[in-house]
Structures are given as C-alpha cells and as structure tokens.
Write an enzyme that holds these catalytic residues in place. Structure first.
Site, mmCIF file in Angstrom:
data_model
loop_
_atom_site.group_PDB
_atom_site.id
_atom_site.type_symbol
_atom_site.label_atom_id
_atom_site.label_comp_id
_atom_site.label_asym_id
_atom_site.label_seq_id
_atom_site.Cartn_x
_atom_site.Cartn_y
_atom_site.Cartn_z
ATOM 1 N N ASP A 180 3.511 2.237 -12.446
ATOM 2 C CA ASP A 180 4.050 2.286 -11.084
ATOM 3 C C ASP A 180 4.249 3.760 -10.722
ATOM 4 O OD1 ASP A 180 6.120 0.359 -9.114
ATOM 5 O OD2 ASP A 180 6.393 2.546 -9.148
ATOM 6 N N HIS A 193 1.209 8.508 4.972
ATOM 7 C CA HIS A 193 0.539 7.397 4.290
ATOM 8 C C HIS A 193 -0.892 7.703 3.869
ATOM 9 C CE1 HIS A 193 3.359 4.075 4.248
ATOM 10 N NE2 HIS A 193 2.392 3.330 3.767
ATOM 11 N N ASP A 197 -2.459 7.290 0.312
ATOM 12 C CA ASP A 197 -3.659 6.522 -0.050
ATOM 13 C C ASP A 197 -4.593 7.339 -0.939
ATOM 14 O OD1 ASP A 197 -2.699 4.428 1.373
ATOM 15 O OD2 ASP A 197 -4.184 4.507 2.991
ATOM 16 N N GLU A 223 1.651 0.166 -5.116
ATOM 17 C CA GLU A 223 1.422 1.382 -5.895
ATOM 18 C C GLU A 223 1.578 1.088 -7.379
ATOM 19 O OE1 GLU A 223 4.721 0.479 -6.252
ATOM 20 O OE2 GLU A 223 5.432 2.548 -6.468
HETATM 21 P P1 GH3 Z 1 10.063 4.238 -8.001
HETATM 22 O O1 GH3 Z 1 9.889 5.534 -8.684
HETATM 23 O O2 GH3 Z 1 11.331 3.561 -8.394
HETATM 24 O O3 GH3 Z 1 8.883 3.344 -8.197
HETATM 25 O O4 GH3 Z 1 10.182 4.554 -6.453
HETATM 26 P P2 GH3 Z 1 9.173 4.164 -5.335
HETATM 27 O O5 GH3 Z 1 9.559 4.895 -4.115
HETATM 28 O O6 GH3 Z 1 7.792 4.359 -5.778
HETATM 29 O O7 GH3 Z 1 9.386 2.600 -5.242
HETATM 30 P P3 GH3 Z 1 9.404 1.614 -4.037
HETATM 31 O O8 GH3 Z 1 9.041 0.258 -4.537
HETATM 32 O O9 GH3 Z 1 10.720 1.748 -3.309
HETATM 33 O O10 GH3 Z 1 8.267 2.098 -3.055
HETATM 34 C C1 GH3 Z 1 6.923 1.807 -3.220
HETATM 35 C C2 GH3 Z 1 6.231 2.495 -2.105
HETATM 36 O O11 GH3 Z 1 4.822 2.415 -2.217
HETATM 37 C C3 GH3 Z 1 6.574 1.916 -0.753
HETATM 38 C C4 GH3 Z 1 5.294 1.860 -0.010
HETATM 39 O O12 GH3 Z 1 5.369 2.573 1.189
HETATM 40 C C5 GH3 Z 1 4.300 2.520 -0.921
HETATM 41 N N1 GH3 Z 1 3.013 1.876 -0.855
HETATM 42 C C6 GH3 Z 1 2.684 0.630 -1.239
HETATM 43 N N2 GH3 Z 1 1.381 0.377 -0.968
HETATM 44 C C7 GH3 Z 1 0.875 1.505 -0.413
HETATM 45 C C8 GH3 Z 1 -0.435 1.855 0.097
HETATM 46 O O13 GH3 Z 1 -1.395 1.077 0.057
HETATM 47 N N3 GH3 Z 1 -0.594 3.103 0.594
HETATM 48 C C9 GH3 Z 1 0.444 3.991 0.643
HETATM 49 N N4 GH3 Z 1 0.231 5.201 1.143
HETATM 50 N N5 GH3 Z 1 1.682 3.683 0.188
HETATM 51 C C10 GH3 Z 1 1.897 2.459 -0.333
HETATM 52 MG MG MG Z 2 6.987 3.266 -7.384
HETATM 53 MG MG MG Z 3 6.583 -0.411 -7.094
#
Ligand code: GH3
Ligand code: MG
Ligand code: MG
Ligand code: MG
Length: 320
Positions: A180, A193, A197, A223
C-alpha cells in the site's frame, strides 16, 4: 493474404473456376490441386481461407476430404468447405451439409452463383474471426487494470482461489505480498491526481523484472498492489518484498515545474498454511501485517506471524 484452394480433377473445370475467381478479385491467391491427395496436402500446408472442392474425384474424393478436414478442423477457426457437385439428389446434398460442408454448388456451375456463394462464406469467416478476436480482447480487458496494465481484482481473486485449491491438494506453499502506498492521500493533495496516477504506474512498473512468469502481480484496489508468489515460503516472500520496497523508494517521477517526486510503500506478507482453505483468511492476515507495517512507521515490510488466532478466524469464516 486471402487464399482459396480449388480441388478439382478436371483440368478444364479448374480453368473455368480460376477464370471466374480471378475476375471477381476476392482472393489474393488462388491455389489449385488436381486430386484429393494433393488437395489434402495443400489444405494442411497452405491453410487456405476457403476450400472449393469437387465431389467426384478418383481415389480420395470430395466427401472423404470433407470428413478428414472436419475431423482435425480448428474448432475456433473452421475453414469453409464448399462442395461442387453434379449430384442433384437433395437428400444427398443435405447429407454433405450435415457432414460439415458449408455449402453445395451445382455442376455445371454458373459463374455468378459460384462467386456469390464463395463471397458470402468468405464474409462469414471474416465476421467470425473478428468476433473471436474481439471476444479475446474483451476477455483480456475484463481481467486487466486499465491504468497499470496489471491483473485486476477479478483476475487476482480467481488466481487466489486457484492457488488455495492447489496448495490444499499438493501441500505446496505460496505467499501473498500486499503493498500500500504510504500517505498517498497527502501525495494527491500536494501534487494532484494526475501525478498520483503516474506514481501508480511507476510502482506497477517496478515489479515486472522481479517476479517469475508463474507469479501473479495485480492492482488490488486504489493504491494497493498484490503479488502472489507461487511455490514460495516466508523467506522467499520476505526477500522479494524487501527488494520491491527498495526499488519503489528509488523510483523518481518528474513533475511539472522540474521537481522530482518519489514515494514509498508499506508491505504485509501472509503465507499459506494447511488450515487455510479459502483466500479471505489469507488476505486478512496480509492486511493485518500491512497495518502493523504502517503503525511501525511505514516504508517497511511486516510478516504475519500470529499463531493463536487461526482457529477463531477459521470458525468465524465458516459460520459467516
Ligand atoms: P497510508 O499511508 O495509511 O496508506 O495513507 P494513505 O493516504 O495512502 O491512505 P488512504 O487510504 O487514506 O488513501 C488512499 C488514497 O489513494 C486516497 C485516494 O485518493 C488515493 N487513490 C486511490 N486510487 C487512486 C488512483 O487511481 N489515482 C490516484 N491518483 N489516487 C488514488
Ligand atoms: Mg496508502
Ligand atoms: Mg490504501
Ligand atoms: Mg470430378
């Protein structure tokens, strides 16, 4: 290159067919055989797109050829086999169709009818091939993550089920490595974003050289990434995970304004053990290990190693 194979023992008939086909310009190549044996050889050697075959020939006749060609026909790409015959008995013609002939054409043939029928079957083949190709492409897309090109959740789930069954059966261990990206929400907030990506694609790209063909790498969710290491135990998984963590750390993504950004991942590992019959308890363990890695400060690898909790987990699994 579109090829038609004409199998006809009469030289004059062959000439007439050749002329008709040439003027219709349906094929790039017209190849000819003057008996059944020659025809069979050419069917195998040249894989024509369509076969036009005389029924009455000495030795290996059209009907025998038809049966042989249908027997080892590629079920997905059957080659149309059109029979030319002086037989007028409808029952006999019906029989030829039942044996797999695509069509029958009366002899003496009428050029326009021959061409029309050949064109029709050629078109059918093309449509069929297109359909098969599109289905294969759809099948591939339905199992692939569009952004990273890795296996998507559907493919990962199938693969996990399969690994669990295989391990239950043969006792061969496997491990899952769940990663992660750290603080990715903040990363998105700061860089946007689109850059996020790019980082996801970069993290996905770090894995390819590290895994074997038999392993499966996928995007588990937003992610989160997963690697299923076939025939691997805890030690192998730890070595892999540590290498992966370090290579992600080294990835540099150039962003607008000339800055270079990077990211880190936290990793949780869970190893199959005999009491695990389905993917979900294994995924829960990897998740738990991942949580420990996050709590420990991120950018680190953690292996699930609790022993006592197994029974409780499994009973809650089976009762749910
Ligand atoms: P942690 O270290 O605890 O994992 O913190 P985190 O911020 O990574 O965890 P959290 O689950 O709060 O956030 C995951 C983020 O990943 C939120 C979302 O905006 C981002 N994300 C998920 N899918 C995508 C994607 O396809 N593209 C982008 N740019 N961001 C994404
Ligand atoms: Mg994360
Ligand atoms: Mg996550
Ligand atoms: Mg003949």
């Amino acid at each position: 290159v579109t090829t038609i194979l004409v199998i006809e023992d009469s030289e004059s008939q062959r000439g007439e067919i050749r002329e008709a086909l040439r003027s219709a310009c349906l094929f790039d190549r017209i190849i000819e055989a003057r008996d059944g044996i020659d025809g069979l050889r050419m069917m195998l050697a040249e894989s024509p797109d369509l076969v036009l075959c005389d029924l009455e020939m000495p030795g290996l006749d059209g009907e025998k050829l038809l049966r042989m060609s249908r027997k080892d026909a590629d079920a997905e790409h059957p080659t149309p086999f059109i029979v030319l015959t002086a037989v007028t008995d409808p029952a006999r013609r019906a029989q030829l169709l039942q044996q797999g002939a695509s069509d029958t054409i009366s002899k003496p043939f009428h050029a326009a009818e021959l061409i029309a029928r050949v064109a029709l079957h050629l078109e059918l083949v093309r449509t069929q091939r297109e359909l098969i190709q599109k289905n294969q492409e759809l099948e591939r897309l339905s199992r692939t993550d569009a952004l990273t090109g890795l296996a998507n959740r559907r493919q990962i789930d199938e693969r996990l089920e399969r690994e669990c069954r295989r391990s239950q059966r043969y006792g061969s261990p496997f491990a899952i490595v769940l990663a992660d990206i750290d603080d990715f929400k903040t990363f998105n907030d700061v860089h946007g974003h689109l850059v996020g990506d790019q980082v996801l694609v970069g993290v996905a790209g770090t894995m390819h050289d590290m895994v074997r063909d038999t392993d499966c790498i996928g995007r588990f969710g937003g992610e989160e990434f997963i690697v299923i290491l076939s025939n691997n135990d805890r030690d192998g998984a730890e070595v892999f995970a540590e290498r992966w963590r370090r290579s992600v750390e080294r990835v540099r993504v150039p962003v607008e304004g000339g800055a270079i950004v990077s990211t880190t991942i936290s990793i949780g590992i869970a190893c199959w053990s005999p009491e695990i019959a389905t993917p979900s308890p294994l995924l829960r363990r990897a998740d738990e290990a991942l949580y420990t890695a996050k709590a420990g400060g991120r950018n680190q690898v953690c292996v699930y190693s609790k022993v006592g909790a197994i029974k409780d987990e499994d009973s809650s699994e089976s009762s749910s």
